[in-house]
Design a protein around this motif. Structure first.
Motif, PDB file in Angstrom:
ATOM      1  N   TYR A  76       0.681  -1.210   0.140  1.00 53.99           N
ATOM      2  CA  TYR A  76      -0.064  -0.067  -0.078  1.00 53.99           C
ATOM      3  C   TYR A  76       0.937   1.245   0.044  1.00 53.99           C
ATOM      4  O   TYR A  76       1.758   1.589   0.821  1.00 53.99           O
ATOM      5  CB  TYR A  76      -1.024   0.250   1.181  1.00 53.99           C
ATOM      6  N   THR A  77       0.591   2.012  -1.101  1.00 50.90           N
ATOM      7  CA  THR A  77       1.310   3.339  -0.829  1.00 50.90           C
ATOM      8  C   THR A  77       0.676   4.180  -0.212  1.00 50.90           C
ATOM      9  O   THR A  77      -0.642   4.180  -0.076  1.00 50.90           O
ATOM     10  CB  THR A  77       1.467   3.992  -2.349  1.00 50.90           C
ATOM     11  N   SER A  78       1.075   5.525  -0.044  1.00 45.54           N
ATOM     12  CA  SER A  78       0.405   6.694   0.495  1.00 45.54           C
ATOM     13  C   SER A  78      -0.776   7.027  -0.097  1.00 45.54           C
ATOM     14  O   SER A  78      -1.634   7.413   0.319  1.00 45.54           O
ATOM     15  CB  SER A  78       1.225   7.857   0.780  1.00 45.54           C
ATOM     16  N   GLN A  79      -0.530   7.004  -1.547  1.00 42.04           N
ATOM     17  CA  GLN A  79      -1.891   7.392  -2.505  1.00 42.04           C
ATOM     18  C   GLN A  79      -2.820   6.321  -2.184  1.00 42.04           C
ATOM     19  O   GLN A  79      -4.084   6.729  -2.119  1.00 42.04           O
ATOM     20  CB  GLN A  79      -1.515   7.441  -3.645  1.00 42.04           C
ATOM     21  N   LEU A  84      -8.356   5.071  -0.132  1.00 41.06           N
ATOM     22  CA  LEU A  84      -9.111   4.434   0.671  1.00 41.06           C
ATOM     23  C   LEU A  84     -10.001   5.100   1.849  1.00 41.06           C
ATOM     24  O   LEU A  84     -11.157   4.909   2.050  1.00 41.06           O
ATOM     25  CB  LEU A  84      -8.356   3.139   1.270  1.00 41.06           C
ATOM     26  N   LEU A  85      -9.304   6.004   2.248  1.00 41.16           N
ATOM     27  CA  LEU A  85      -9.824   6.686   3.408  1.00 41.16           C
ATOM     28  C   LEU A  85     -10.714   7.770   2.764  1.00 41.16           C
ATOM     29  O   LEU A  85     -11.859   7.804   3.412  1.00 41.16           O
ATOM     30  CB  LEU A  85      -8.685   7.557   4.035  1.00 41.16           C
ATOM     31  N   GLY A  86     -10.603   8.254   1.541  1.00 38.42           N
ATOM     32  CA  GLY A  86     -11.560   9.342   1.034  1.00 38.42           C
ATOM     33  C   GLY A  86     -12.709   8.346   0.464  1.00 38.42           C
ATOM     34  O   GLY A  86     -14.035   8.556   0.577  1.00 38.42           O
ATOM     35  N   GLY A  87     -12.511   7.126   0.188  1.00 37.27           N
ATOM     36  CA  GLY A  87     -13.723   6.176  -0.424  1.00 37.27           C
ATOM     37  C   GLY A  87     -14.648   5.873   0.977  1.00 37.27           C
ATOM     38  O   GLY A  87     -15.636   5.825   0.738  1.00 37.27           O
ATOM     39  N   GLY A  88     -13.852   5.448   2.082  1.00 36.58           N
ATOM     40  CA  GLY A  88     -14.501   5.191   3.165  1.00 36.58           C
ATOM     41  C   GLY A  88     -15.545   6.234   3.598  1.00 36.58           C
ATOM     42  O   GLY A  88     -16.552   6.200   3.868  1.00 36.58           O
TER      43      GLY A  88
END
Length: 229
Positions: A76-79, A84-88
């Motif tokens: 997992y990269t920072s992007q 994933l955070l934005g999608g959640g």
């Protein structure tokens, strides 16, 4: 497997998914006879997280026991983490606004307006990726948008509360569009099950503090729920 069989499986999966999703709003309305919209969404998300976690674990075990190919570790990269955070967050907002709209408007109206997401998604794709569309698609999108505007105008004339529910459904469609754009980006690297596991877990964690602040009831206390027509 040839292309024809793959197409049949894809279309069958699509129709099955649409059929299952069609009952989603009905079950949410049933849940809201006892739980708040936020609590309903939270239970939906943590239960989904458990299902995807079990599925992900099963696939990992099968892959580990397979002798054909070694187990591949997902990096997992920072992007990826930001996506994933934005999608959640967007998925949590989508479900919360949809659940709240169902307390103010009918299931049919909320579902119709919520499913305007393809229109706003297409707009997002055009703005972000400069992707063009065929004439038939634009005509269909215009007709769908016109029908939605007509429905919304009629609802605003009927009652202010109904109009608030319709507006919340439209907002949920906008958040859903942002969520779909993020998922499309994540799909170039991760499997659907992995994406849903992360997004459902993150969305549940986003909503949980809200439940603690509002002191909403987390779980239902009865087994029989009644749906108001």
């Amino acid at each position: 497997m040839n292309i024809s069989n793959q197409t049949k499986i894809a279309l069958s999966s699509l129709f099955l998914g649409v059929g299952v999703i069609s009952f989603g709003s009905i079950f949410v309305r049933l849940s809201e006879t006892e739980l708040s919209p936020n609590a309903t969404v939270f239970n939906r998300l943590w239960l989904s997280s458990m299902v995807f976690l079990l599925w992900h674990g099963y696939k990992a075990i099968c892959q580990g026991l397979s002798l054909e190919k070694p187990v591949e570790r997902q990096l997992y990269t920072s992007q990826d983490l930001w996506l994933l955070l934005g999608g959640g967050i967007f998925w949590a907002a989508t479900l919360v606004f949809l659940a709240w709209s169902l307390t103010k408007s009918s299931v049919a109206i909320s579902s119709v307006l919520h499913n305007l997401a393809p229109i706003s998604t297409s707009l997002g794709v055009w703005l972000l990726f400069r992707q063009g569309f065929e004439k038939q698609f634009l005509i269909g999108m215009t007709i769908a948008l016109g029908e939605a505007i007509a429905i919304e105008f009629e609802e605003l004339q009927i009652a202010t509360e109904e109009g608030q529910g319709s507006l919340a459904a439209i907002v949920s469609a906008i958040f859903l569009s942002a969520y779909l754009l993020i998922v499309e980006k994540l799909r170039t690297k991760f499997s659907p099950a992995t994406i849903q596991l992360w997004i459902c877990a993150i969305a549940a964690l986003v909503i949980f503090p809200i439940l603690l602040f509002t002191q909403d009831q987390l779980f239902p206390s009865t087994h029989i729920l009644h749906l108001e027509v």
